[in-house]
Design a protein around this motif. Structure first.
Motif, PDB file in Angstrom:
ATOM      1  N   LEU A  13       0.855  -1.174   0.000  1.00  0.00           N
ATOM      2  CA  LEU A  13       0.000   0.000   0.000  1.00  0.00           C
ATOM      3  C   LEU A  13       0.894   1.227   0.000  1.00  0.00           C
ATOM      4  O   LEU A  13       1.930   1.254   0.642  1.00  0.00           O
ATOM      5  CB  LEU A  13      -0.889   0.022   1.254  1.00  0.00           C
ATOM      6  CG  LEU A  13      -1.863  -1.154   1.409  1.00  0.00           C
ATOM      7  CD1 LEU A  13      -2.622  -0.990   2.714  1.00  0.00           C
ATOM      8  CD2 LEU A  13      -2.826  -1.179   0.252  1.00  0.00           C
ATOM      9  N   SER A  14       0.475   2.242  -0.683  1.00  0.00           N
ATOM     10  CA  SER A  14       1.269   3.464  -0.734  1.00  0.00           C
ATOM     11  C   SER A  14       1.211   4.187   0.593  1.00  0.00           C
ATOM     12  O   SER A  14       0.164   4.593   1.054  1.00  0.00           O
ATOM     13  CB  SER A  14       0.726   4.386  -1.829  1.00  0.00           C
ATOM     14  OG  SER A  14       1.234   5.674  -1.655  1.00  0.00           O
ATOM     15  N   THR A  49      -2.065 -10.894   3.924  1.00  0.00           N
ATOM     16  CA  THR A  49      -1.232 -10.010   4.732  1.00  0.00           C
ATOM     17  C   THR A  49      -1.032  -8.708   3.982  1.00  0.00           C
ATOM     18  O   THR A  49      -0.639  -8.716   2.813  1.00  0.00           O
ATOM     19  CB  THR A  49       0.139 -10.654   5.026  1.00  0.00           C
ATOM     20  OG1 THR A  49      -0.076 -11.911   5.667  1.00  0.00           O
ATOM     21  CG2 THR A  49       0.963  -9.763   5.932  1.00  0.00           C
ATOM     22  N   LEU A  50      -1.317  -7.606   4.645  1.00  0.00           N
ATOM     23  CA  LEU A  50      -1.095  -6.287   4.066  1.00  0.00           C
ATOM     24  C   LEU A  50       0.169  -5.688   4.661  1.00  0.00           C
ATOM     25  O   LEU A  50       0.509  -5.950   5.815  1.00  0.00           O
ATOM     26  CB  LEU A  50      -2.267  -5.357   4.374  1.00  0.00           C
ATOM     27  CG  LEU A  50      -3.685  -5.849   4.087  1.00  0.00           C
ATOM     28  CD1 LEU A  50      -4.682  -4.754   4.442  1.00  0.00           C
ATOM     29  CD2 LEU A  50      -3.828  -6.282   2.644  1.00  0.00           C
ATOM     30  N   GLN A  51       0.813  -4.862   3.876  1.00  0.00           N
ATOM     31  CA  GLN A  51       1.913  -4.051   4.382  1.00  0.00           C
ATOM     32  C   GLN A  51       1.386  -2.643   4.617  1.00  0.00           C
ATOM     33  O   GLN A  51       0.871  -2.004   3.704  1.00  0.00           O
ATOM     34  CB  GLN A  51       3.087  -4.032   3.403  1.00  0.00           C
ATOM     35  CG  GLN A  51       3.789  -5.374   3.252  1.00  0.00           C
ATOM     36  CD  GLN A  51       4.426  -5.830   4.552  1.00  0.00           C
ATOM     37  OE1 GLN A  51       5.223  -5.120   5.142  1.00  0.00           O
ATOM     38  NE2 GLN A  51       4.073  -7.028   4.992  1.00  0.00           N
ATOM     39  N   LEU A  66       0.177  -6.664   8.506  1.00  0.00           N
ATOM     40  CA  LEU A  66      -1.139  -6.675   9.123  1.00  0.00           C
ATOM     41  C   LEU A  66      -1.901  -7.875   8.570  1.00  0.00           C
ATOM     42  O   LEU A  66      -2.135  -7.970   7.354  1.00  0.00           O
ATOM     43  CB  LEU A  66      -1.878  -5.377   8.804  1.00  0.00           C
ATOM     44  CG  LEU A  66      -3.043  -4.977   9.705  1.00  0.00           C
ATOM     45  CD1 LEU A  66      -2.534  -4.635  11.102  1.00  0.00           C
ATOM     46  CD2 LEU A  66      -3.787  -3.789   9.110  1.00  0.00           C
ATOM     47  N   ALA A  67      -2.267  -8.807   9.442  1.00  0.00           N
ATOM     48  CA  ALA A  67      -2.955 -10.030   9.031  1.00  0.00           C
ATOM     49  C   ALA A  67      -4.456  -9.783   8.963  1.00  0.00           C
ATOM     50  O   ALA A  67      -5.056  -9.283   9.913  1.00  0.00           O
ATOM     51  CB  ALA A  67      -2.654 -11.161  10.006  1.00  0.00           C
ATOM     52  N   ARG A 125      -0.813 -12.300  14.595  1.00  0.00           N
ATOM     53  CA  ARG A 125       0.027 -12.450  13.404  1.00  0.00           C
ATOM     54  C   ARG A 125       0.354 -11.115  12.746  1.00  0.00           C
ATOM     55  O   ARG A 125       0.908 -11.096  11.651  1.00  0.00           O
ATOM     56  CB  ARG A 125      -0.661 -13.386  12.403  1.00  0.00           C
ATOM     57  CG  ARG A 125      -0.999 -14.763  12.981  1.00  0.00           C
ATOM     58  CD  ARG A 125      -1.310 -15.765  11.898  1.00  0.00           C
ATOM     59  NE  ARG A 125      -0.108 -16.076  11.125  1.00  0.00           N
ATOM     60  CZ  ARG A 125       0.773 -17.016  11.443  1.00  0.00           C
ATOM     61  NH1 ARG A 125       0.602 -17.732  12.542  1.00  0.00           N
ATOM     62  NH2 ARG A 125       1.825 -17.239  10.694  1.00  0.00           N
ATOM     63  N   SER A 126       0.016 -10.025  13.411  1.00  0.00           N
ATOM     64  CA  SER A 126       0.289  -8.697  12.849  1.00  0.00           C
ATOM     65  C   SER A 126       1.488  -8.069  13.556  1.00  0.00           C
ATOM     66  O   SER A 126       1.349  -7.234  14.463  1.00  0.00           O
ATOM     67  CB  SER A 126      -0.946  -7.795  12.983  1.00  0.00           C
ATOM     68  OG  SER A 126      -1.993  -8.246  12.157  1.00  0.00           O
TER      69      SER A 126
END
Length: 488
Positions: A13-14, A49-51, A66-67, A125-126
């Motif tokens: 993600l920006s 999973t997000l960054q 971020l899970a 998990r985050s």
């Protein structure tokens, strides 16, 4: 807590766009994979999973994981959007909540929403955090700071300083980044990653405050907002008010247990009426303060007055906890053996303690005067003997090494009128009196459905058709009561 298999894919993600709220740039959709086959998981639940930025507004400052999980609606033709499930705590995981809620939510709700869960930053998990605490320091009667038997708080102060030092030494940059404002930005990052213009959500307990902060910071990005078991949003106190409210909440709720136990006096022998049960509890707690009973396997390995009070507080969260509390009291009164203790593993306690402390301490500044806390504890012990001064005692935030990076959010009436509060009248953790302050803060944005019931958690918990139907009607059709109501 269910173990969730890690997701196989990561999206970017920006940082700048998420931080500024600029229009979404094109980016790859999340890559969803199976969450695994752990007990209790719905096979339909997917994970990714997000960054997200470690520090919002600081491009190039690094990212954390971020899970996120979801169960998609089985009827895409009726789909309205996403229902994000915001967990409580702070410090509670939420990745498995779609599986749990898919078994409870009405079909009409499941038809209209993808259920989305997440582990808040620092949790599960985050990018989980830990302060590396010793086993003895993870005792629940220290994490909730019960004074010594004589009301002294010197032991609590020493423990609090030790925990604050350990968190400064071992917590790292993720721990420093945790706050409710940051969680609201993480929630908005989830919204963006899912491609949703607006977000519906159901926040419970601390999740109500996180949801209220999101609705205040990003009012135009909210759809249908349900806040269940509401925290007091006082911006001058924040978590200090939540903890202090345990005194009121336990006083509100204990009569339910006392009446239940009195009706079963022949089985438990705690008293023939509610007043007698209360006297039995207070007398037993004082006796255990003077003469604890060994309790191997517990932490601490004894049943003292503080452990009994903490057991009582947890039992009041649900009527289902009443038999265990009554059984423990009966055993402690003698001569029977104590039941087997229920002790959470240290690993889970480490993560919960660190993430909760970070949220509580990073959100707002706390007073550090030992004398002031002594006075507060003495007054609270006299006014609320069931909790014995714990709710206003000193904690790690008094010695926290970091100052809040931002001021607490002031929840206001600015924004769309799309908030429904649901609240038990006798909630031990988030009492009705505090929920009324959340209602007042939202003003014309909100309606409240109060439920004449006890326990923590209202929607789909108490079997109250009036309260449940009101929330379901709002989620399905957007219909709210014309005014605040009380469901008998």
């Amino acid at each position: 807590m269910n173990r969730i298999a890690s997701a196989a894919a990561v999206i970017s993600l920006s940082t700048a766009l998420v931080a500024t709220g600029a229009p979404a740039a094109a980016h790859a959709a999340p890559a969803w994979t199976s969450c695994g086959t752990a007990a209790g998981l719905d096979p339909r639940q997917e994970c990714t999973t997000l960054q997200v930025p470690l520090t919002y507004g600081r491009p190039g400052g690094g990212t954390i994981s971020l899970a996120v999980s979801r169960i998609r609606t089985a009827r895409p033709g009726l789909r309205r959007g996403v229902l994000l499930l915001i967990p409580g705590g702070p410090g509670s995981p939420g990745l498995s909540r779609p599986s749990a809620m898919a078994q409870r939510l009405p079909g009409a709700v499941l038809d209209r929403y993808d259920l989305v869960g997440f582990d808040p930053r620092g949790v599960g998990r985050s990018s989980p955090v830990s302060c590396g605490l010793a086993h003895d320091d993870l005792a629940p009667t220290l994490l909730k700071p019960y004074p010594s038997a004589d009301g002294g708080i010197e032991r609590n102060a020493a423990w609090s300083r030790r925990i604050a030092d350990a968190c400064a030494r071992n917590g790292g940059p993720v721990l420093r980044s945790i706050s409710t404002r940051t969680e609201a930005r993480d929630i908005d990052a989830i919204r963006r990653a899912l491609g949703e213009q607006r977000l519906s959500y159901w926040g419970v307990s601390y999740g109500t405050y996180a949801g209220a902060v999101y609705a205040t910071m990003f009012p135009g990005r909210t759809d249908r907002v349900v806040l269940d078991s509401n925290d007091d949003p006082d911006p001058d106190k924040v978590a200090r008010a939540w903890l202090a409210n345990y005194s009121v909440g336990v006083d509100d709720r204990f009569p339910d247990f006392a009446a239940w136990a009195a009706a079963r006096d022949g089985e438990f022998g705690l008293g023939a009426d509610a007043a007698a049960v209360r006297r039995t509890f207070l007398d037993l707690a004082e006796r255990l303060d003077r003469a604890p009973i060994p309790w191997p396997g517990a932490n601490p390995a004894r049943l003292d007055g503080a452990v009994l009070r903490e057991t009582m507080l947890n039992a009041l969260y649900s009527d289902a906890g009443f038999p265990a509390l009554a059984g423990l009291m009966r055993a402690a009164l003698g001569p029977g053996p104590l039941p087997a203790p229920s002790t959470a593993p240290d690993e889970a306690m480490q993560n919960a303690a660190a993430s909760a402390a970070a949220t509580l301490c990073n959100d707002v500044e706390w007073p550090s005067s030992l004398d002031a806390h002594r006075r507060l504890v003495a007054r609270d012990r006299a006014a609320h003997p069931l909790t014995a001064g714990m709710p206003v005692n000193i904690g790690p935030c008094a010695y926290w090494p970091y100052r809040p990076a931002e001021a607490p959010v002031r929840v206001t009436a600015k924004g769309p009128s799309n908030v429904l509060l649901v609240q038990n009248l006798r909630d031990p953790a988030t009492p009705y009196s505090g929920a009324l302050r959340m209602r007042e803060a939202f003003g014309s944005r909100a309606r409240m459905v109060a439920v004449d019931s006890g326990g923590h958690g209202s929607y789909l918990v108490n079997g109250n058709a009036c309260g449940d139907d009101a929330v379901t009607a709002f989620l399905v059709a957007g219909e709210r009561p014309a005014r605040d109501i009380v469901c008998g």
